[in-house]
Design a protein around this motif. Structure first.
Motif, mmCIF file in Angstrom:
data_model
loop_
_atom_site.group_PDB
_atom_site.id
_atom_site.type_symbol
_atom_site.label_atom_id
_atom_site.label_comp_id
_atom_site.label_asym_id
_atom_site.label_seq_id
_atom_site.Cartn_x
_atom_site.Cartn_y
_atom_site.Cartn_z
ATOM 1 N N LYS A 86 -1.923 6.675 7.598
ATOM 2 C CA LYS A 86 -2.311 5.836 8.747
ATOM 3 C C LYS A 86 -1.626 4.479 8.691
ATOM 4 C CE LYS A 86 -6.428 7.940 10.407
ATOM 5 N NZ LYS A 86 -5.927 8.553 11.606
ATOM 6 N N VAL A 87 -1.539 3.895 7.498
ATOM 7 C CA VAL A 87 -0.857 2.609 7.354
ATOM 8 C C VAL A 87 0.611 2.773 7.722
ATOM 9 C CG1 VAL A 87 -0.147 0.808 5.724
ATOM 10 C CG2 VAL A 87 -2.490 1.668 5.689
ATOM 11 N N MET A 88 1.244 3.854 7.276
ATOM 12 C CA MET A 88 2.650 4.068 7.615
ATOM 13 C C MET A 88 2.821 4.241 9.130
ATOM 14 S SD MET A 88 5.530 6.740 6.343
ATOM 15 C CE MET A 88 5.109 8.017 7.499
ATOM 16 N N GLU A 89 1.939 5.008 9.754
ATOM 17 C CA GLU A 89 2.004 5.178 11.204
ATOM 18 C C GLU A 89 1.848 3.835 11.916
ATOM 19 O OE1 GLU A 89 -0.921 8.106 12.245
ATOM 20 O OE2 GLU A 89 0.054 9.646 11.018
ATOM 21 N N TYR A 90 0.937 3.011 11.429
ATOM 22 C CA TYR A 90 0.722 1.686 12.012
ATOM 23 C C TYR A 90 1.987 0.836 11.892
ATOM 24 C CZ TYR A 90 -1.080 -3.030 12.687
ATOM 25 O OH TYR A 90 -1.274 -4.303 13.142
ATOM 26 N N ILE A 91 2.591 0.852 10.713
ATOM 27 C CA ILE A 91 3.814 0.066 10.499
ATOM 28 C C ILE A 91 4.909 0.537 11.446
ATOM 29 C CG2 ILE A 91 5.671 -0.444 8.850
ATOM 30 C CD1 ILE A 91 3.490 -0.411 6.634
#
Length: 91
Positions: free
Chosen positions: A25-30
């Motif tokens: 999720k953090v990677m998708e957000y970035i």
């Protein structure tokens, strides 16, 4: 060295790491924020990223091929759109 640590090293080295749903999720957000035009440094300093990933996880996420590819695609779009013209002087 423990078997788990060895496997983790080789998984990371060969890009076969197992990432938690939170890291995904953090990677998708970035990637999403990069698409909006934010700088990577700005994004990793945001509260959402700091709250959901450790500094070591952020470093690992930033080195993942998926993120590098997404950043490259966004750069290609910016250059091909004409918005970024290396020959144009600010003015």
């Amino acid at each position: 060295m423990s078997e788990r640590r060895k496997r983790s090293f080789w998984d990371r080295l060969l890009g076969r790491g197992h990432h938690s749903p939170r890291e995904e999720k953090v990677m998708e957000y970035i990637i999403h924020r990069l698409g909006e035009g934010a700088s990577l440094q700005e994004i990793i300093d945001e509260e959402y990223v700091r709250r959901n990933a450790t500094p070591a996880e952020v470093e690992e996420i930033c080195a993942r091929p998926e993120l590098v590819q997404a950043a490259r695609e966004h750069m290609e779009e910016d250059f091909s759109s004409g918005e970024i013209d290396p020959g144009r002087r600010p003015g």
